[in-house]
Scaffold this motif. Structure first.
Motif, PDB file in Angstrom:
ATOM      1  N   TYR A  85       0.840  -1.209   0.000  1.00 34.86           N
ATOM      2  CA  TYR A  85       0.000   0.000   0.000  1.00 34.86           C
ATOM      3  C   TYR A  85       0.874   1.257   0.000  1.00 34.86           C
ATOM      4  CZ  TYR A  85      -3.853  -3.074   1.409  1.00 34.86           C
ATOM      5  OH  TYR A  85      -4.793  -4.066   1.464  1.00 34.86           O
ATOM      6  N   GLU A  87       3.674   1.731  -1.173  1.00 36.08           N
ATOM      7  CA  GLU A  87       4.308   2.003  -2.458  1.00 36.08           C
ATOM      8  C   GLU A  87       3.370   2.790  -3.371  1.00 36.08           C
ATOM      9  OE1 GLU A  87       7.536  -1.478  -3.313  1.00 36.08           O
ATOM     10  OE2 GLU A  87       5.488  -1.865  -3.986  1.00 36.08           O
ATOM     11  N   GLN A  88       2.076   2.741  -3.100  1.00 39.13           N
ATOM     12  CA  GLN A  88       1.081   3.376  -3.967  1.00 39.13           C
ATOM     13  C   GLN A  88       0.552   4.690  -3.412  1.00 39.13           C
ATOM     14  OE1 GLN A  88       0.519   1.935  -7.000  1.00 39.13           O
ATOM     15  NE2 GLN A  88       2.081   0.501  -6.314  1.00 39.13           N
ATOM     16  N   VAL A  89       0.387   4.766  -2.101  1.00 38.52           N
ATOM     17  CA  VAL A  89      -0.178   5.957  -1.464  1.00 38.52           C
ATOM     18  C   VAL A  89       0.592   6.242  -0.177  1.00 38.52           C
ATOM     19  CG1 VAL A  89      -2.511   5.623  -2.401  1.00 38.52           C
ATOM     20  CG2 VAL A  89      -1.909   4.622  -0.194  1.00 38.52           C
TER      21      VAL A  89
END
Length: 139
Positions: A85, A87-89
């Protein structure tokens, strides 16, 4: 055949590990006149807390509990899905702490004798809810 798990505390070292492992394997095999085949798959990434989210968590904790009721812990090489997570947000991973300080609640999470003090659950819900609400105020 050799199978193993590699865990690091930095994304940079994690990215270098396939090359470093290949160097060691190649050196050992060449010294014994053996060949090798290396198959390396990336597993869990390193959890990277976003500094702004750490600040939000800190402010929220102080808002809820009146003072800083937490401390940094020693980094862990445990695999954690939450890393994907982050890594994305932007995110912040924190541990609630669910022991009373006695032997019954002193075992780690995946130990067969793990038992949590359920008194902490409302604190966890309060933290998660307040962080979410405070985050929404900033966007």
């Amino acid at each position: 055949e050799m199978i193993g798990t590699v865990r690091t505390l930095s994304a940079e070292l994690r990215n270098r590990m396939p090359e470093l492992i290949e160097q060691v394997v190649r050196g050992v095999c060449e010294s014994f006149g053996a060949g090798y085949e290396l198959s390396y798959q990336q597993g869990y990434p390193v959890v990277q807390n976003d500094p702004d989210m750490v600040d939000l968590m800190t402010e929220t904790s102080e808002q809820l509990f009146g003072s800083k009721e937490w401390d940094y812990i020693k980094p862990s090489t445990g695999g954690e899905d939450f890393a994907f997570y982050c890594e994305q947000v932007p995110g912040v991973f924190f541990r609630l702490g669910c022991g009373r300080g006695d032997e019954d609640t002193s075992y780690p999470l995946h130990h067969p004798r793990f038992d949590l003090d359920e008194v902490v659950l409302p604190y966890g819900v309060a933290m998660m809810s307040a962080i979410a609400l405070n985050f929404l105020k900033t966007t």
